[in-house]
Design a protein around this motif. Structure first.
Motif, short mmCIF file in Angstrom:
data_model
loop_
_atom_site.label_atom_id
_atom_site.label_comp_id
_atom_site.label_asym_id
_atom_site.label_seq_id
_atom_site.Cartn_x
_atom_site.Cartn_y
_atom_site.Cartn_z
N ILE A 252 7.53 -13.45 -2.97
CA ILE A 252 7.08 -13.47 -1.58
C ILE A 252 6.07 -12.35 -1.42
N LEU A 253 4.88 -12.70 -1.03
CA LEU A 253 3.78 -11.73 -0.99
C LEU A 253 3.47 -11.30 0.43
N ASP A 254 3.22 -10.01 0.56
CA ASP A 254 2.74 -9.44 1.83
C ASP A 254 1.35 -8.86 1.54
N VAL A 255 0.32 -9.60 1.96
CA VAL A 255 -1.07 -9.25 1.64
C VAL A 255 -1.79 -8.89 2.93
N ARG A 256 -2.46 -7.75 2.95
CA ARG A 256 -3.23 -7.33 4.14
C ARG A 256 -4.25 -6.27 3.72
N PRO A 257 -5.34 -6.16 4.50
CA PRO A 257 -6.31 -5.09 4.23
C PRO A 257 -5.70 -3.72 4.53
N ALA A 258 -6.06 -2.74 3.72
CA ALA A 258 -5.52 -1.39 3.90
C ALA A 258 -6.10 -0.76 5.17
N PHE A 259 -5.32 0.14 5.78
CA PHE A 259 -5.76 0.87 6.97
C PHE A 259 -6.69 2.01 6.56
N ASP A 260 -7.84 1.68 6.02
CA ASP A 260 -8.76 2.74 5.60
C ASP A 260 -10.15 2.56 6.19
N SER A 261 -10.30 1.68 7.18
CA SER A 261 -11.58 1.50 7.85
C SER A 261 -11.34 0.89 9.22
N LEU A 262 -12.29 1.09 10.13
CA LEU A 262 -12.15 0.53 11.46
C LEU A 262 -12.18 -0.99 11.42
N GLY A 263 -12.98 -1.55 10.49
CA GLY A 263 -13.03 -2.99 10.36
C GLY A 263 -11.70 -3.58 9.95
N ALA A 264 -11.00 -2.91 9.01
CA ALA A 264 -9.69 -3.40 8.57
C ALA A 264 -8.66 -3.29 9.69
N VAL A 265 -8.73 -2.21 10.46
CA VAL A 265 -7.80 -2.05 11.59
C VAL A 265 -8.03 -3.16 12.61
N TRP A 266 -9.29 -3.47 12.90
CA TRP A 266 -9.61 -4.52 13.85
C TRP A 266 -9.14 -5.89 13.35
N ASP A 267 -9.31 -6.16 12.07
CA ASP A 267 -8.85 -7.43 11.50
C ASP A 267 -7.34 -7.58 11.64
N ARG A 268 -6.63 -6.52 11.35
CA ARG A 268 -5.17 -6.60 11.42
C ARG A 268 -4.69 -6.72 12.87
N MET A 269 -5.40 -6.09 13.79
CA MET A 269 -5.05 -6.23 15.20
C MET A 269 -5.27 -7.68 15.68
N LYS A 270 -6.37 -8.29 15.26
CA LYS A 270 -6.63 -9.67 15.64
C LYS A 270 -5.57 -10.62 15.08
N VAL A 271 -5.22 -10.44 13.80
CA VAL A 271 -4.23 -11.32 13.19
C VAL A 271 -2.86 -11.12 13.83
N ALA A 272 -2.51 -9.86 14.14
CA ALA A 272 -1.23 -9.61 14.80
C ALA A 272 -1.20 -10.30 16.17
#
Length: 278
Positions: A252-272
């Motif tokens: 079972i995989l948990d795949v997500r961009p790392a919290f190391d850039s504003l773009g990655a934070v924004w992507d994870r906020m949108k998906v959440a």
């Protein structure tokens, strides 16, 4: 009569001599020099060819980065494993490469053939190639694993390779779901630049889940993806699951961009938000 035919008059001889050998200064007898005529500038065949200028070194598409050494000749083991194994023999000691050489105490022979993945390799026209059974065995030995008689059989290694390859294919498909949000930014699609295992370095998300009572992942990888010149790091946590004997899907995989850039934070906020509202 015979003398008149063979001996011409003296004035005639002198005249012929003067005609045959004109003075050197006579311009009409000087060797003509070729005249170089420049073609008209509008003539296309004589126009100067444009000078090809190399693109600036910072252009990402022209940067060639060295990949793992075992990937350079991996396709010899994909197309013909026996040919690849023999062509890689070192003439100095007539031995195969170390990562394809059986271990001294290895109880059974393992395949050296390798399978091509569907994951595009950065700065290359081909995809990444998975390790062979023999390479995987040697890698486990380097990490400290030691074989015992009741541990593994040859068929087990075959199954392990299939599970390993399936996990990576599944991880790439999850990454592509994230990258789909940037299709306009990178129409050619992402490529995998490099990756590394961090089994003992649990991610903050994995530790938080563990505090809430969930199990820790058995492995973690960080994959660096090239998004048309931009590096994006993805964190992949692998959790135990039920194995599918038909597809060899196990984790079972948990795949997500790392919290190391504003773009990655924004992507994870949108998906959440999408998951919360769906």
């Amino acid at each position: 009569m015979g003398a008149s035919l063979s001996t011409p008059d003296a004035p005639t001889v002198r005249a012929e001599a003067m005609m045959a050998a004109p003075p050197q200064g006579c311009p009409m007898h000087q060797e003509a020099q070729p005249v170089k005529v420049s073609p008209p500038s509008e003539c296309p065949m004589h126009q100067a060819q444009p000078v090809k200028v190399s693109p600036p070194s910072e252009c990402p598409m022209h940067k060639a980065e060295a990949g793992p050494a075992h990937q350079d000749r991996a396709y010899e083991f994909v197309e013909c494993p026996m040919k690849g194994a023999t062509s890689d023999i070192d003439p100095a000691n007539m031995m195969p490469p170390p990562n394809q050489k059986p271990a001294p105490d290895q109880p059974f022979s393992l395949s050296t053939s390798r399978q091509e993945s569907t994951i595009p390799r950065h700065s290359a026209e081909k995809n990444w190639v998975y390790p062979s059974e023999q390479m995987f065995w040697n890698a486990m030995l380097r990490k400290g694993w030691r074989w015992r008689e009741d541990d593994l059989a040859a068929q087990d290694m075959t199954n392990i390779i299939k599970i390993h390859n399936k996990n990576n294919e599944q991880a790439w498909q999850e990454i592509l779901k994230w990258e789909a949000m940037h299709a306009e930014e990178c129409p050619c699609g992402p490529t995998l630049k490099r990756f590394g295992g961090k089994a003992k370095e649990f991610s903050p998300r994995a530790r938080f889940r563990h505090w809430m009572g969930y199990e820790l992942p058995f492995d973690r990888h960080d994959w660096i993806v090239d998004r048309c010149g931009k590096e994006v790091r993805y964190v992949i946590d692998y959790y135990d699951g039920e194995i599918d004997k038909d597809t060899y899907q196990f984790s079972i995989l948990d795949v997500r961009p790392a919290f190391d850039s504003l773009g990655a934070v924004w992507d994870r906020m949108k998906v959440a938000w999408w998951r919360w509202t769906s």
